[in-house]
Design a protein around this motif. Sequence first.
Motif, PDB file in Angstrom:
ATOM      1  N   VAL A  20       0.846  -1.198   0.000  1.00 30.16           N
ATOM      2  CA  VAL A  20       0.000   0.000   0.000  1.00 30.16           C
ATOM      3  C   VAL A  20       0.881   1.247   0.000  1.00 30.16           C
ATOM      4  O   VAL A  20       1.682   1.449   0.911  1.00 30.16           O
ATOM      5  N   ILE A  21       0.718   2.059  -1.034  1.00 25.31           N
ATOM      6  CA  ILE A  21       1.472   3.317  -1.098  1.00 25.31           C
ATOM      7  C   ILE A  21       0.608   4.386  -0.436  1.00 25.31           C
ATOM      8  O   ILE A  21      -0.471   4.719  -0.947  1.00 25.31           O
ATOM      9  N   LYS A  22       1.079   4.901   0.673  1.00 25.63           N
ATOM     10  CA  LYS A  22       0.234   5.852   1.424  1.00 25.63           C
ATOM     11  C   LYS A  22       0.229   7.226   0.758  1.00 25.63           C
ATOM     12  O   LYS A  22      -0.790   7.893   0.688  1.00 25.63           O
ATOM     13  N   ASP A  23       1.398   7.636   0.286  1.00 21.34           N
ATOM     14  CA  ASP A  23       1.485   8.955  -0.331  1.00 21.34           C
ATOM     15  C   ASP A  23       2.350   8.852  -1.586  1.00 21.34           C
ATOM     16  O   ASP A  23       3.573   8.875  -1.500  1.00 21.34           O
ATOM     17  N   LEU A  24       1.669   8.747  -2.725  1.00 22.09           N
ATOM     18  CA  LEU A  24       2.413   8.564  -3.981  1.00 22.09           C
ATOM     19  C   LEU A  24       3.346   9.727  -4.270  1.00 22.09           C
ATOM     20  O   LEU A  24       4.425   9.551  -4.813  1.00 22.09           O
ATOM     21  N   ARG A  25       2.899  10.940  -3.865  1.00 19.77           N
ATOM     22  CA  ARG A  25       3.750  12.109  -4.147  1.00 19.77           C
ATOM     23  C   ARG A  25       5.067  11.996  -3.394  1.00 19.77           C
ATOM     24  O   ARG A  25       6.123  12.330  -3.899  1.00 19.77           O
ATOM     25  N   ALA A  26       4.968  11.517  -2.145  1.00 24.04           N
ATOM     26  CA  ALA A  26       6.176  11.448  -1.321  1.00 24.04           C
ATOM     27  C   ALA A  26       6.977  10.178  -1.597  1.00 24.04           C
ATOM     28  O   ALA A  26       8.196  10.194  -1.634  1.00 24.04           O
ATOM     29  N   GLU A  27       6.267   9.060  -1.776  1.00 25.66           N
ATOM     30  CA  GLU A  27       6.964   7.769  -1.826  1.00 25.66           C
ATOM     31  C   GLU A  27       7.451   7.399  -3.220  1.00 25.66           C
ATOM     32  O   GLU A  27       8.315   6.555  -3.363  1.00 25.66           O
ATOM     33  N   ASP A  96      -7.793   9.523  -6.243  1.00 23.47           N
ATOM     34  CA  ASP A  96      -8.772   9.778  -7.296  1.00 23.47           C
ATOM     35  C   ASP A  96      -8.007   9.987  -8.601  1.00 23.47           C
ATOM     36  O   ASP A  96      -6.958  10.639  -8.602  1.00 23.47           O
ATOM     37  N   ALA A  97      -8.544   9.447  -9.698  1.00 26.70           N
ATOM     38  CA  ALA A  97      -7.878   9.568 -11.003  1.00 26.70           C
ATOM     39  C   ALA A  97      -7.575  11.022 -11.366  1.00 26.70           C
ATOM     40  O   ALA A  97      -6.635  11.292 -12.119  1.00 26.70           O
ATOM     41  N   LYS A  98      -8.348  11.952 -10.812  1.00 30.29           N
ATOM     42  CA  LYS A  98      -8.136  13.382 -11.126  1.00 30.29           C
ATOM     43  C   LYS A  98      -6.733  13.840 -10.741  1.00 30.29           C
ATOM     44  O   LYS A  98      -6.217  14.813 -11.269  1.00 30.29           O
ATOM     45  N   GLU A  99      -6.134  13.124  -9.765  1.00 29.92           N
ATOM     46  CA  GLU A  99      -4.837  13.567  -9.229  1.00 29.92           C
ATOM     47  C   GLU A  99      -3.635  13.043 -10.013  1.00 29.92           C
ATOM     48  O   GLU A  99      -2.492  13.373  -9.685  1.00 29.92           O
ATOM     49  N   GLU A 102      -0.776  15.220 -11.212  1.00 25.31           N
ATOM     50  CA  GLU A 102       0.041  15.868 -10.154  1.00 25.31           C
ATOM     51  C   GLU A 102       1.104  14.898  -9.645  1.00 25.31           C
ATOM     52  O   GLU A 102       2.035  15.305  -8.953  1.00 25.31           O
ATOM     53  N   ILE A 103       0.932  13.624  -9.941  1.00 26.63           N
ATOM     54  CA  ILE A 103       1.791  12.595  -9.357  1.00 26.63           C
ATOM     55  C   ILE A 103       2.819  12.068 -10.344  1.00 26.63           C
ATOM     56  O   ILE A 103       3.997  11.911 -10.009  1.00 26.63           O
ATOM     57  N   PHE A 104       2.385  11.812 -11.572  1.00 27.65           N
ATOM     58  CA  PHE A 104       3.271  11.140 -12.524  1.00 27.65           C
ATOM     59  C   PHE A 104       3.911  12.121 -13.494  1.00 27.65           C
ATOM     60  O   PHE A 104       3.292  13.101 -13.907  1.00 27.65           O
ATOM     61  N   GLU A 105       5.139  11.800 -13.854  1.00 26.99           N
ATOM     62  CA  GLU A 105       5.850  12.577 -14.872  1.00 26.99           C
ATOM     63  C   GLU A 105       5.107  12.406 -16.193  1.00 26.99           C
ATOM     64  O   GLU A 105       4.528  11.344 -16.442  1.00 26.99           O
ATOM     65  N   PRO A 106       5.168  13.417 -17.066  1.00 28.44           N
ATOM     66  CA  PRO A 106       4.559  13.243 -18.380  1.00 28.44           C
ATOM     67  C   PRO A 106       5.134  12.029 -19.107  1.00 28.44           C
ATOM     68  O   PRO A 106       6.333  11.759 -19.028  1.00 28.44           O
ATOM     69  N   HIS A 107       4.282  11.310 -19.776  1.00 22.15           N
ATOM     70  CA  HIS A 107       4.663  10.176 -20.644  1.00 22.15           C
ATOM     71  C   HIS A 107       5.503   9.112 -19.923  1.00 22.15           C
ATOM     72  O   HIS A 107       6.472   8.599 -20.469  1.00 22.15           O
ATOM     73  N   ILE A 138      -5.882  13.910 -19.078  1.00 16.02           N
ATOM     74  CA  ILE A 138      -4.990  13.411 -18.015  1.00 16.02           C
ATOM     75  C   ILE A 138      -4.234  12.183 -18.512  1.00 16.02           C
ATOM     76  O   ILE A 138      -3.008  12.076 -18.373  1.00 16.02           O
ATOM     77  N   TYR A 139      -4.952  11.246 -19.118  1.00 14.96           N
ATOM     78  CA  TYR A 139      -4.312  10.005 -19.570  1.00 14.96           C
ATOM     79  C   TYR A 139      -3.272  10.310 -20.655  1.00 14.96           C
ATOM     80  O   TYR A 139      -2.184   9.736 -20.663  1.00 14.96           O
ATOM     81  N   LYS A 140      -3.635  11.239 -21.553  1.00 15.09           N
ATOM     82  CA  LYS A 140      -2.707  11.585 -22.647  1.00 15.09           C
ATOM     83  C   LYS A 140      -1.394  12.141 -22.081  1.00 15.09           C
ATOM     84  O   LYS A 140      -0.311  11.853 -22.579  1.00 15.09           O
ATOM     85  N   GLN A 141      -1.531  12.931 -21.042  1.00 20.97           N
ATOM     86  CA  GLN A 141      -0.344  13.559 -20.443  1.00 20.97           C
ATOM     87  C   GLN A 141       0.578  12.532 -19.784  1.00 20.97           C
ATOM     88  O   GLN A 141       1.791  12.611 -19.903  1.00 20.97           O
ATOM     89  N   ILE A 142       0.025  11.544 -19.100  1.00 19.19           N
ATOM     90  CA  ILE A 142       0.904  10.622 -18.352  1.00 19.19           C
ATOM     91  C   ILE A 142       1.312   9.397 -19.164  1.00 19.19           C
ATOM     92  O   ILE A 142       2.317   8.763 -18.859  1.00 19.19           O
ATOM     93  N   LEU A 143       0.549   9.066 -20.214  1.00 21.80           N
ATOM     94  CA  LEU A 143       0.888   7.875 -21.002  1.00 21.80           C
ATOM     95  C   LEU A 143       2.075   8.133 -21.910  1.00 21.80           C
ATOM     96  O   LEU A 143       2.230   9.230 -22.456  1.00 21.80           O
ATOM     97  N   ARG A 144       2.911   7.103 -22.066  1.00 16.12           N
ATOM     98  CA  ARG A 144       3.958   7.167 -23.091  1.00 16.12           C
ATOM     99  C   ARG A 144       3.299   7.386 -24.445  1.00 16.12           C
ATOM    100  O   ARG A 144       2.136   7.038 -24.641  1.00 16.12           O
TER     101      ARG A 144
END
Length: 213
Positions: A20-27, A96-99, A102-107, A138-144
């Motif tokens: 379980v990842i408690k805080d994706l931004r931090a971890e 929430d998928a909306k976030e 904010e968490i993942f690098e583009p692509h 959102i998906y376009k931004q984070i997907l390769r």
Amino acid sequence: MRVHKKKHGAERLEACGNIVIKDLRAEGNSSQKLFGNDKPLRIEIGCGKGDFIVGTAAKEPDVNFLAVEKVSDVLVIAAEKVKASGLDNVRVCCIDAKELTEIFEPHSIDRIYLNFSDPWPKARHEKRRLTYRSFLEIYKQILREDGAIYFKTDNRGLFDFSLEEFKEFGIRMEKLTFDLHNSEYMEGNVMTEYEKRFSSMGVPINRVECYFK
Ligand SMILES: C[S@@+](CC[C@H](N)C(=O)[O-])C[C@H]1O[C@@H](n2cnc3c(N)ncnc32)[C@H](O)[C@@H]1O
């Protein structure tokens, strides 16, 4: 999905340890940070009770999987299933998928799975559908660039709406079927909880792969 408040939910999540990842931004926001390797990272959005992610990860040990779910009382069941499986290529997180942007690098993400997303049948709720254009952004931004969304649903109304959204967005669609279980794309299919329930009632399952390029 009907959710009964889970007794000791927080403790049960805690007991699943590093699954379980408690805080994706931090971890972490990459395979390297989450798994300590550089295998491709795939996300399931709205994983429910985890049957799909466990079944899929068991078949693909050379891929890392992150299952996200916005309801923690549902996620706890998925987390316990992952723990019981002994798989080391799955993590789960309550977001929430909306976030996601904010968490993942583009692509940085290899593939997104949307399985039996909530249909939100009322027109005034269409923005909540996980295939609404703001989610596609959102998906376009984070997907390769060569990454894909794999989408399946029993709900024909949501599927038809989604196909229109995909078309408007210029998405290339492949392996589209309105009856997955009687199609050539069934081989290797891993069933979700909803899929088991609806297909056992004779409801056909819709499925498509989506590419932004
Ligand atoms: C209808 S259930 C399907 C569960 C599972 N994928 C299956 O096929 O059995 C949809 C799930 O998506 C989750 N969900 C809905 N919107 C979400 C969002 N914006 N972010 C993360 N999870 C979401 C819900 O909490 C619910 O557990």
